[in-house]
Design a protein around this motif. Structure first.
Motif, PDB file in Angstrom:
ATOM      1  N   ILE A 124       0.832  -1.202   0.000  1.00 49.13           N
ATOM      2  CA  ILE A 124       0.000   0.000   0.000  1.00 49.13           C
ATOM      3  C   ILE A 124       0.868   1.254   0.000  1.00 49.13           C
ATOM      4  N   GLY A 125       1.981   1.224   0.691  1.00 47.02           N
ATOM      5  CA  GLY A 125       2.872   2.375   0.753  1.00 47.02           C
ATOM      6  C   GLY A 125       3.830   2.495  -0.418  1.00 47.02           C
ATOM      7  N   ALA A 126       3.777   1.575  -1.363  1.00 42.38           N
ATOM      8  CA  ALA A 126       4.724   1.580  -2.483  1.00 42.38           C
ATOM      9  C   ALA A 126       4.770   2.903  -3.257  1.00 42.38           C
ATOM     10  N   PRO A 127       3.664   3.607  -3.474  1.00 44.67           N
ATOM     11  CA  PRO A 127       3.777   4.884  -4.196  1.00 44.67           C
ATOM     12  C   PRO A 127       4.713   5.897  -3.548  1.00 44.67           C
ATOM     13  N   VAL A 128       4.916   5.793  -2.243  1.00 50.47           N
ATOM     14  CA  VAL A 128       5.833   6.698  -1.554  1.00 50.47           C
ATOM     15  C   VAL A 128       7.257   6.497  -2.083  1.00 50.47           C
ATOM     16  N   LEU A 129       7.589   5.263  -2.467  1.00 47.61           N
ATOM     17  CA  LEU A 129       8.938   4.948  -2.939  1.00 47.61           C
ATOM     18  C   LEU A 129       9.309   5.723  -4.208  1.00 47.61           C
TER      19      LEU A 129
END
Length: 133
Positions: A124-129
């Motif tokens: 879910i947090g992958a877009p932050v990468l």
């Protein structure tokens, strides 16, 4: 669509599906979280439907819609608190393993849930990468 957004969509979809399952079948949710409604006090099934059902469904579903319709920068702000929540769940289980071991009974499932929660948090947090590199 970047891979990071596909990962987020997959994780958010899974979270929304968990919520929908709990909303429709509170008995199933009760079994998944290994908690029981207390018929003497009432309200147990409404709690499963509300907290594990409606809340998970709507938080993940709303974020899913936002990730799909906004540019990557917009989805980053939406997914971060939800990803942090899944990491927080894994931390809570780790704390339980340290302080509550005597009360937990069979703990073999706890590392599996922890790995699932960390994986959901990462997906879910992958877009932050996209913005860290």
């Amino acid at each position: 669509m970047p891979l990071t957004e596909i990962l987020a969509i997959t994780g958010l979809g899974f979270g929304a599906a968990l919520g929908l399952g709990a909303l429709i079948a509170p008995e199933w949710a009760s079994g998944v979280v290994r908690l029981k409604a207390d018929p003497a006090k009432g309200g147990g099934y409404s709690e499963f439907r509300a907290t594990y059902g409606g809340l998970l469904l709507m938080v993940h579903g709303a974020a899913l819609v936002i990730v799909v319709i906004t540019p990557p920068a917009g989805s980053t702000l939406v997914v971060l608190p939800i990803a942090a929540g899944w990491f927080g769940a894994a931390i809570g289980r780790a704390v339980a393993l340290v302080f509550d071991r005597a009360k937990l009974g069979d703990t073999r499932i706890i590392p599996i849930w922890m790995a699932t929660e960390v994986a959901l948090g990462l997906a879910i947090g992958a877009p932050v990468l996209q913005f860290l590199g």
